[in-house]
Scaffold this active site. Sequence first.
Site, PDB file in Angstrom:
ATOM      1  N   GLU A   1       0.790  -1.246   0.000  1.00  0.00           N
ATOM      2  CA  GLU A   1       0.000   0.000   0.000  1.00  0.00           C
ATOM      3  C   GLU A   1       0.818   1.288   0.000  1.00  0.00           C
ATOM      4  O   GLU A   1       0.568   2.186   0.810  1.00  0.00           O
ATOM      5  CB  GLU A   1      -0.956  -0.022   1.200  1.00  0.00           C
TER       6      GLU A   1
ATOM      7  N   GLU B   1      -5.843 -10.886  -1.571  1.00  0.00           N
ATOM      8  CA  GLU B   1      -6.678 -10.783  -0.357  1.00  0.00           C
ATOM      9  C   GLU B   1      -8.149 -10.775  -0.758  1.00  0.00           C
ATOM     10  O   GLU B   1      -8.954 -10.002  -0.238  1.00  0.00           O
ATOM     11  CB  GLU B   1      -6.321  -9.505   0.425  1.00  0.00           C
TER      12      GLU B   1
HETATM   13  C1  GLA Z   1      -4.937  -4.790   4.148  1.00  0.00           C
HETATM   14  C2  GLA Z   1      -3.759  -5.616   4.585  1.00  0.00           C
HETATM   15  C3  GLA Z   1      -4.180  -6.927   5.171  1.00  0.00           C
HETATM   16  C4  GLA Z   1      -5.351  -6.770   6.103  1.00  0.00           C
HETATM   17  C5  GLA Z   1      -6.465  -6.054   5.437  1.00  0.00           C
HETATM   18  C6  GLA Z   1      -7.626  -5.890   6.364  1.00  0.00           C
HETATM   19  O1  GLA Z   1      -5.480  -5.211   2.979  1.00  0.00           O
HETATM   20  O2  GLA Z   1      -2.864  -5.879   3.536  1.00  0.00           O
HETATM   21  O3  GLA Z   1      -3.108  -7.496   5.849  1.00  0.00           O
HETATM   22  O4  GLA Z   1      -4.940  -6.072   7.255  1.00  0.00           O
HETATM   23  O5  GLA Z   1      -5.978  -4.775   5.071  1.00  0.00           O
HETATM   24  O6  GLA Z   1      -7.782  -6.950   7.195  1.00  0.00           O
END
Ligand code: GLA
Length: 367
Positions: free
Chosen positions: A159, A264
């Site tokens: 990020e 994710e």
């Molecule tokens: C981001 C992070 C993850 C997790 C999500 C929310 O995407 O990369 O590790 O913390 O937020 O759970």
Amino acid sequence: MKYLTILFIAALMCSCGAARQEAEPAGALKDAFADKFLIGVAVNQWQMNGEAPEEAAVAARHYSSIVAENVMKCEKIHPEEEGYYWAAADSFVDFGEKNGQFVVGHCLVWHEQLAPWFCIDKEGNPVDSLTLKQRLRDHITTIMTRYKGRVKGWDVLNEAILDDGSYRPTPFYRILGEGYIPYIFAVAHEADPDAELYYNDFGMDHPGKRDKVVSMVKAMREAGLRVDAIGMQAHMGMDYPELADFEKSLEAFASTGAKVMLTEFDMSALPTVNMTANISEMTRMREGLNPYPDGLPEDVAERWNERMDSVMQICLNHAEDISRVTFWGVHDGNSWKNNWPVFGRIDYALPFDRALNPKPFIKKYIK
Ligand code: GLA
């Protein structure tokens, strides 16, 4: 006569057994995707330490890759400058190894869930650039060395880019400038030359972020740095992102020569919360924010499954560019979406429901 009755009952029992087998196939998701891409899941510490054995069994049976939801994040694994906490991360890596899974480390550098000491001195002021570079080097090298050869790929950076394509003004960026990015990738490669290295981010459908990630990754690869794949977190809702934009980003990322991953993946089934709403709007909305506490209505479940299926189809259509699709949690009850962006909702964001039954969009792959 008695003998015949016994035979009849025995035959009935056999046929019931066969019927049950048909209803619950013994196959695994990972077999269905074996020649396409790794299929992964994020696991939590309770699944790894034996407190949630049924959930752990689903993770072991169905997935060819695992990633740690939290235990390798800086605040957990390196809470004090001189103190690493290995126990939970060790169990996670042991679990993956025992089950023959491709183990992913998440994440080495991220401005959130960062140990509070990391970027400041004893007085609470930002550290100088040399100190921060050394801390980053120690952190990355110590963790990667411990799991060298066992953790096969690392989210090196999480990020770092905003939706408009500018650099996120994290402490790393403010102290080191954009140069911290190639620096940490170089350090990670030195620490374990065989490990795959990834850049990971959310909201990757935004054109500004898309373009910036493409140019950043291209520039690093052209400079000879190792960046194996770009991770699209793929946290979705019923009305975002536009799948056409998502696919466009996937294609743009593949054009860098790096692989693409969904890292994710989850999809909230609940109303999307407008984070910029003012208080009176929020109060009006509150009523409708947790509409399905007792189960998802059939029509919503159907739409959710169709949309999940569309994303899987996009992945399958681009299978040659995709190295992994990872879901962010074993079952609905594990999902962070139950508590974000509104605390205490009941959401239905993952491929397995709370009773560990696969949902239709994924069940069709379990033969
Ligand atoms: C981001 C992070 C993850 C997790 C999500 C929310 O995407 O990369 O590790 O913390 O937020 O759970």
